[in-house]
Scaffold this motif. Structure first.
Motif, mmCIF file in Angstrom:
data_model
loop_
_atom_site.group_PDB
_atom_site.id
_atom_site.type_symbol
_atom_site.label_atom_id
_atom_site.label_comp_id
_atom_site.label_asym_id
_atom_site.label_seq_id
_atom_site.Cartn_x
_atom_site.Cartn_y
_atom_site.Cartn_z
ATOM 1 N N ARG A 111 10.428 -21.517 24.039
ATOM 2 C CA ARG A 111 10.768 -22.159 22.764
ATOM 3 C C ARG A 111 9.849 -21.703 21.633
ATOM 4 O O ARG A 111 10.288 -21.518 20.498
ATOM 5 C CB ARG A 111 10.687 -23.681 22.928
ATOM 6 N N ASN A 112 8.562 -21.534 21.918
ATOM 7 C CA ASN A 112 7.614 -21.133 20.882
ATOM 8 C C ASN A 112 7.293 -19.650 20.909
ATOM 9 O O ASN A 112 6.345 -19.213 20.248
ATOM 10 C CB ASN A 112 6.314 -21.934 21.026
ATOM 11 N N SER A 113 8.074 -18.872 21.660
ATOM 12 C CA SER A 113 7.839 -17.423 21.676
ATOM 13 C C SER A 113 8.153 -16.834 20.308
ATOM 14 O O SER A 113 9.070 -17.289 19.620
ATOM 15 C CB SER A 113 8.710 -16.762 22.745
ATOM 16 N N PRO A 114 7.400 -15.800 19.896
ATOM 17 C CA PRO A 114 7.569 -15.234 18.549
ATOM 18 C C PRO A 114 8.729 -14.245 18.468
ATOM 19 O O PRO A 114 8.601 -13.152 17.901
ATOM 20 C CB PRO A 114 6.219 -14.550 18.314
ATOM 21 N N VAL A 115 9.849 -14.618 19.042
ATOM 22 C CA VAL A 115 11.055 -13.787 19.041
ATOM 23 C C VAL A 115 12.239 -14.686 18.706
ATOM 24 O O VAL A 115 12.607 -15.568 19.490
ATOM 25 C CB VAL A 115 11.287 -13.111 20.408
ATOM 26 N N ILE A 116 12.830 -14.479 17.528
ATOM 27 C CA ILE A 116 14.039 -15.194 17.140
ATOM 28 C C ILE A 116 15.219 -14.280 17.441
ATOM 29 O O ILE A 116 15.210 -13.105 17.074
ATOM 30 C CB ILE A 116 14.022 -15.550 15.642
ATOM 31 N N LEU A 117 16.239 -14.824 18.104
ATOM 32 C CA LEU A 117 17.424 -14.042 18.447
ATOM 33 C C LEU A 117 18.590 -14.445 17.556
ATOM 34 O O LEU A 117 18.766 -15.629 17.254
ATOM 35 C CB LEU A 117 17.793 -14.248 19.916
ATOM 36 N N GLN A 118 19.401 -13.469 17.168
ATOM 37 C CA GLN A 118 20.501 -13.728 16.246
ATOM 38 C C GLN A 118 21.735 -12.926 16.641
ATOM 39 O O GLN A 118 21.635 -11.881 17.287
ATOM 40 C CB GLN A 118 20.088 -13.362 14.817
ATOM 41 N N SER A 119 22.908 -13.419 16.221
ATOM 42 C CA SER A 119 24.159 -12.704 16.463
ATOM 43 C C SER A 119 25.233 -13.235 15.538
ATOM 44 O O SER A 119 25.215 -14.410 15.151
ATOM 45 C CB SER A 119 24.609 -12.855 17.916
ATOM 46 N N PHE A 120 26.196 -12.375 15.197
ATOM 47 C CA PHE A 120 27.359 -12.787 14.431
ATOM 48 C C PHE A 120 28.405 -13.481 15.304
ATOM 49 O O PHE A 120 29.390 -14.001 14.766
ATOM 50 C CB PHE A 120 28.005 -11.585 13.754
ATOM 51 N N GLU A 121 28.219 -13.480 16.614
ATOM 52 C CA GLU A 121 29.202 -14.090 17.500
ATOM 53 C C GLU A 121 28.649 -15.400 18.067
ATOM 54 O O GLU A 121 27.719 -15.396 18.885
ATOM 55 C CB GLU A 121 29.578 -13.129 18.632
ATOM 56 N N PRO A 122 29.211 -16.542 17.652
ATOM 57 C CA PRO A 122 28.687 -17.840 18.108
ATOM 58 C C PRO A 122 28.671 -17.988 19.621
ATOM 59 O O PRO A 122 27.721 -18.569 20.175
ATOM 60 C CB PRO A 122 29.632 -18.846 17.459
ATOM 61 N N THR A 123 29.699 -17.486 20.312
ATOM 62 C CA THR A 123 29.698 -17.647 21.766
ATOM 63 C C THR A 123 28.590 -16.824 22.409
ATOM 64 O O THR A 123 28.066 -17.202 23.466
ATOM 65 C CB THR A 123 31.058 -17.263 22.372
ATOM 66 N N GLY A 124 28.208 -15.709 21.785
ATOM 67 C CA GLY A 124 27.074 -14.944 22.286
ATOM 68 C C GLY A 124 25.775 -15.707 22.138
ATOM 69 O O GLY A 124 24.902 -15.661 23.015
ATOM 70 N N VAL A 125 25.630 -16.426 21.012
ATOM 71 C CA VAL A 125 24.436 -17.250 20.818
ATOM 72 C C VAL A 125 24.431 -18.403 21.824
ATOM 73 O O VAL A 125 23.388 -18.749 22.389
ATOM 74 C CB VAL A 125 24.374 -17.777 19.369
ATOM 75 N N GLN A 126 25.588 -18.988 22.070
ATOM 76 C CA GLN A 126 25.673 -20.033 23.090
ATOM 77 C C GLN A 126 25.271 -19.501 24.456
ATOM 78 O O GLN A 126 24.567 -20.178 25.224
ATOM 79 C CB GLN A 126 27.089 -20.603 23.142
#
Length: 389
Positions: free
Chosen positions: A228-243
């Motif tokens: 949770r506190n790792s210095p890596v934010i992940l992002q994507s244009f696809e909501p199901t991929g983020v899920q």
């Protein structure tokens, strides 16, 4: 971009948040003791996570891509040297043998010298990428060893001819190389370095048997950066991929949002009729908040432009997202005239710098939590100006 209750009140909120944060100077200097403590916390798996970042956060878009070819270690390094709070390193796409590399798109004809390699001429092909025919060379048709024979070039040389000076200097970095670079820079600087990778076209690659989320999670776990506190934010244009990522790792997650009338490609493939306009309603934002910590909207979702390209009134997106508990990191501010709202362009040269500081003021006044920028040094100066006013 949006107002909290009124534009004036939103600006005050933004300033109060900023003045309470640890603001970096444009030179990239830091308070060494605090930075060292944060770096030590991160190495122990602790730290304050997103709360440790200054607000508004300045995010080096694909590195300092206003000055170096994007998604190269040179661009990433320069972004850090300029003082960026986070480096977007990188856009992740797979190779044929399953490695993750950093390229803006899987098609690499515009970002590498692949066309100059006669041995790869036969790899040029046309594919349908998220419903659009694309002709060129694709990372999934190359092994990592083959990609390492290529060198990066400037993606938009017509706008940034000065960046072509650095064509051919850097190879394509892998995600693992970026994570090792992150650790090295954290040690050298005595301050935790943050990165902000994006999974590109997850549905497309899953259809090829090259699922991105599982590969990203495996690598992050190997490096102990899946918390949770790792210095890596992940992002994507696809909501199901983020899920899917939310079930594999505990990292902060962000859903990227394009134009209001667009549909995420995973929605198109699954038959979900919703558009981005549906996702930015209070109901849609509440759903996103059930599995992600933030959104990355296009700047036009925060402050729309009129038919002449001039900024209009902010929407309610910032207020609504904050009420849902989401942070907002819109994209992308660039110094050059063609990329700015029409009211901030200056002079007749289409690629000269415009009044980007004025644009920053307008966007910061909405209360956004950060912004992606190709010119981190400019973003940091704009943040200092905003804090002083």
């Amino acid at each position: 971009m949006a107002t909290r209750e009124s534009n004036e009140q939103a600006g005050g909120t933004g300033r109060r948040a900023l003045l309470g944060a640890a603001v970096l100077g444009a030179s990239g200097s830091v308070l060494a003791a605090g930075g060292t403590a944060r770096a030590a916390d991160a190495r122990r798996g602790g730290g304050r996570g997103l709360k440790s970042l200054p607000v508004p956060t300045i995010i080096g878009h694909r590195g300092a891509s206003g000055y170096r070819p994007e998604h190269t270690l040179g661009a990433y390094q320069l972004a850090l040297d300029m003082g960026a709070d986070i480096v977007e390193a990188g856009d992740l796409v797979p190779t044929r043998d399953g490695h993750l590399v950093c390229r803006h798109e899987p098609e690499i004809g515009g970002t590498t010298d692949v066309a100059d390699h006669p041995e790869f001429a036969g790899r040029r092909t046309t594919k349908t990428l998220d419903g659009v025919p694309v002709t060129g060379w694709f990372t999934e048709d190359f092994t990592l060893a083959e990609l390492k024979r290529l060198r990066a070039v400037e993606r938009i040389p017509a706008n940034r001819p000065h960046n072509t000076l650095y064509d051919g200097r850097w190879e394509i970095p892998t995600f693992e190389e970026v994570l090792r670079w992150q650790d090295e820079q954290t040690r050298k600087r005595g301050k935790q370095v943050w990165i902000y990778p994006e999974t590109k076209h997850p549905t497309y690659f899953r259809g090829l048997g090259l699922g991105l989320e599982e590969r990203v999670a495996k690598i992050l776990r190997r490096h102990g950066k899946h918390r949770r506190n790792s210095p890596v934010i992940l992002q994507s244009f696809e909501p199901t991929g983020v899920q899917r990522l939310s079930r594999l790792v505990d990292n902060p997650l962000v859903v990227l949002l394009s134009g209001a009338n667009s549909r995420p490609w995973d929605f198109v493939e699954s038959g979900d009729p919703r558009t981005v306009a549906d996702l930015i309603t209070p109901e849609g934002l509440g759903e996103i908040a059930s599995y992600a910590q933030g959104i990355g909207p296009t700047l036009d979702l925060v402050i729309p432009r009129d038919a002449n390209g001039r900024l209009t009134r902010p929407t309610t997106l910032v207020r609504d997202a904050h009420r849902a508990g989401l942070i907002l990191h819109p994209y992308t501010l660039r110094n050059e005239n063609p990329f700015l709202p029409a009211d901030y362009r200056r002079g007749t040269d289409p690629d000269a710098y415009g009044d980007v500081f004025g644009a920053y003021r307008a966007y910061f006044a909405t209360g956004i939590d950060g912004v992606f920028t190709d010119h981190p040094d400019t973003g940091l100066l704009a943040r200092e100006d905003f804090a002083d006013n």
